[in-house]
Design an enzyme around this catalytic site. Structure first.
Site, PDB file in Angstrom:
ATOM      1  N   CYS A 150       2.240   4.531   5.277  1.00  0.00           N
ATOM      2  CA  CYS A 150       2.209   3.625   6.431  1.00  0.00           C
ATOM      3  C   CYS A 150       3.579   2.953   6.479  1.00  0.00           C
ATOM      4  O   CYS A 150       4.516   3.406   5.815  1.00  0.00           O
ATOM      5  CB  CYS A 150       1.041   2.641   6.365  1.00  0.00           C
ATOM      6  SG  CYS A 150       1.064   1.446   5.012  1.00  0.00           S
ATOM      7  N   HIS A 187      -3.778   4.943 -22.931  1.00  0.00           N
ATOM      8  CA  HIS A 187      -3.804   4.980 -21.466  1.00  0.00           C
ATOM      9  C   HIS A 187      -5.196   5.360 -20.958  1.00  0.00           C
ATOM     10  O   HIS A 187      -5.669   4.811 -19.965  1.00  0.00           O
ATOM     11  CB  HIS A 187      -2.734   5.931 -20.943  1.00  0.00           C
ATOM     12  CG  HIS A 187      -1.343   5.467 -21.237  1.00  0.00           C
ATOM     13  ND1 HIS A 187      -0.922   4.179 -20.955  1.00  0.00           N
ATOM     14  CD2 HIS A 187      -0.284   6.089 -21.802  1.00  0.00           C
ATOM     15  CE1 HIS A 187       0.330   4.044 -21.333  1.00  0.00           C
ATOM     16  NE2 HIS A 187       0.752   5.174 -21.854  1.00  0.00           N
ATOM     17  N   HIS A 191       1.114   7.033 -17.205  1.00  0.00           N
ATOM     18  CA  HIS A 191       0.338   5.924 -17.764  1.00  0.00           C
ATOM     19  C   HIS A 191      -0.979   5.678 -17.036  1.00  0.00           C
ATOM     20  O   HIS A 191      -1.977   5.362 -17.675  1.00  0.00           O
ATOM     21  CB  HIS A 191       1.149   4.619 -17.697  1.00  0.00           C
ATOM     22  CG  HIS A 191       2.348   4.623 -18.598  1.00  0.00           C
ATOM     23  ND1 HIS A 191       2.937   3.462 -19.043  1.00  0.00           N
ATOM     24  CD2 HIS A 191       3.080   5.630 -19.128  1.00  0.00           C
ATOM     25  CE1 HIS A 191       3.974   3.759 -19.812  1.00  0.00           C
ATOM     26  NE2 HIS A 191       4.090   5.070 -19.877  1.00  0.00           N
ATOM     27  N   ASP A 194      -0.624   6.420   9.079  1.00  0.00           N
ATOM     28  CA  ASP A 194      -0.798   5.828  10.401  1.00  0.00           C
ATOM     29  C   ASP A 194       0.449   6.169  11.212  1.00  0.00           C
ATOM     30  O   ASP A 194       1.277   6.997  10.803  1.00  0.00           O
ATOM     31  CB  ASP A 194      -1.084   4.309  10.303  1.00  0.00           C
ATOM     32  CG  ASP A 194       0.133   3.508   9.857  1.00  0.00           C
ATOM     33  OD1 ASP A 194       1.165   4.116   9.492  1.00  0.00           O
ATOM     34  OD2 ASP A 194       0.056   2.257   9.864  1.00  0.00           O
ATOM     35  N   THR A 245       4.686   0.041   5.348  1.00  0.00           N
ATOM     36  CA  THR A 245       5.075  -0.543   4.061  1.00  0.00           C
ATOM     37  C   THR A 245       4.508   0.205   2.864  1.00  0.00           C
ATOM     38  O   THR A 245       4.981   0.012   1.743  1.00  0.00           O
ATOM     39  CB  THR A 245       4.531  -1.980   3.959  1.00  0.00           C
ATOM     40  OG1 THR A 245       3.101  -1.915   4.112  1.00  0.00           O
ATOM     41  CG2 THR A 245       5.124  -2.883   5.030  1.00  0.00           C
TER      42      THR A 245
HETATM   43  C1  RB5 Z   1       1.761  -0.945  11.319  1.00  0.00           C
HETATM   44  O1  RB5 Z   1       2.554  -1.698  12.175  1.00  0.00           O
HETATM   45  C2  RB5 Z   1       1.862  -1.474   9.897  1.00  0.00           C
HETATM   46  O2  RB5 Z   1       1.219  -2.697   9.819  1.00  0.00           O
HETATM   47  C3  RB5 Z   1       1.306  -0.486   8.909  1.00  0.00           C
HETATM   48  O3  RB5 Z   1       1.988   0.728   9.026  1.00  0.00           O
HETATM   49  C4  RB5 Z   1       1.398  -0.853   7.444  1.00  0.00           C
HETATM   50  O4  RB5 Z   1       2.685  -1.241   7.088  1.00  0.00           O
HETATM   51  C5  RB5 Z   1       0.372  -1.786   6.952  1.00  0.00           C
HETATM   52  O5  RB5 Z   1       0.325  -2.119   5.758  1.00  0.00           O
END
Ligand code: RB5
Length: 142
Positions: free
Chosen positions: A64, A133, A97, A7, A66
């Site tokens: 993304c 595994h 694994h 994203d 996180t």
């Molecule tokens: C976008 O602001 C953020 O929410 C997205 O990149 C991600 O971290 C969602 O899990």
């Protein structure tokens, strides 16, 4: 062929990873997003996951902010084992694994230098093939 997607939160890191893959001579397909404008991560996570699940691509990389949103989304697709990794130990272990087929990264968590090493570890580590595994992986799909 490696499927890659992000994203807006992962857009810049994705550019760095694509340049790195090119340097290594590894083929990839970019499933978007194609601009840094705000967008919805499930669209790109689903596209990459479907490309891997169908066999169109061998492995996937999703980024993304996180790494969590794309991971949750990708793991809803049957056959996908997406692993969020913030260190090389985890990247190696999830290949050995779990035979993870998608790596997810958090661009707001993991810096680009470490992220590239995680990518290399993920791509260069084979599945162990150990019976225990294989058994556990088949249990995931039950
Ligand atoms: C976008 O602001 C953020 O929410 C997205 O990149 C991600 O971290 C969602 O899990």
């Amino acid at each position: 062929m490696i499927a890659i997607g992000s994203d807006h939160g992962g857009f810049d890191l994705k550019q760095e990873i694509m340049a790195h893959l090119e340097k290594r001579g590894l083929a990839y397909k970019n499933f978007g997003t194609y601009t840094p404008d705000s967008c919805d991560y499930p669209i790109y996570a689903r596209a990459v996951a479907k490309a891997v699940a169908s066999g169109e691509c061998d492995r996937g990389i999703l980024i993304c902010g996180t790494g969590i949103g794309v991971s949750i989304t990708a793991n809803k697709i049957r056959g996908i084992r997406a692993a969020l990794c913030g260190d090389c130990f985890s990247a190696e272990a999830t290949r050995l694994h779990n035979d993870a087929n998608i790596l997810t990264l958090g661009a707001r968590v993991t810096g680009p230098g470490l992220a590239l090493k995680i990518v290399d570890t993920f791509l260069d580590t084979p599945f162990s093939g150990d019976e225990r595994h294989l058994r556990r992986i088949s249990m995931i799909e039950e």
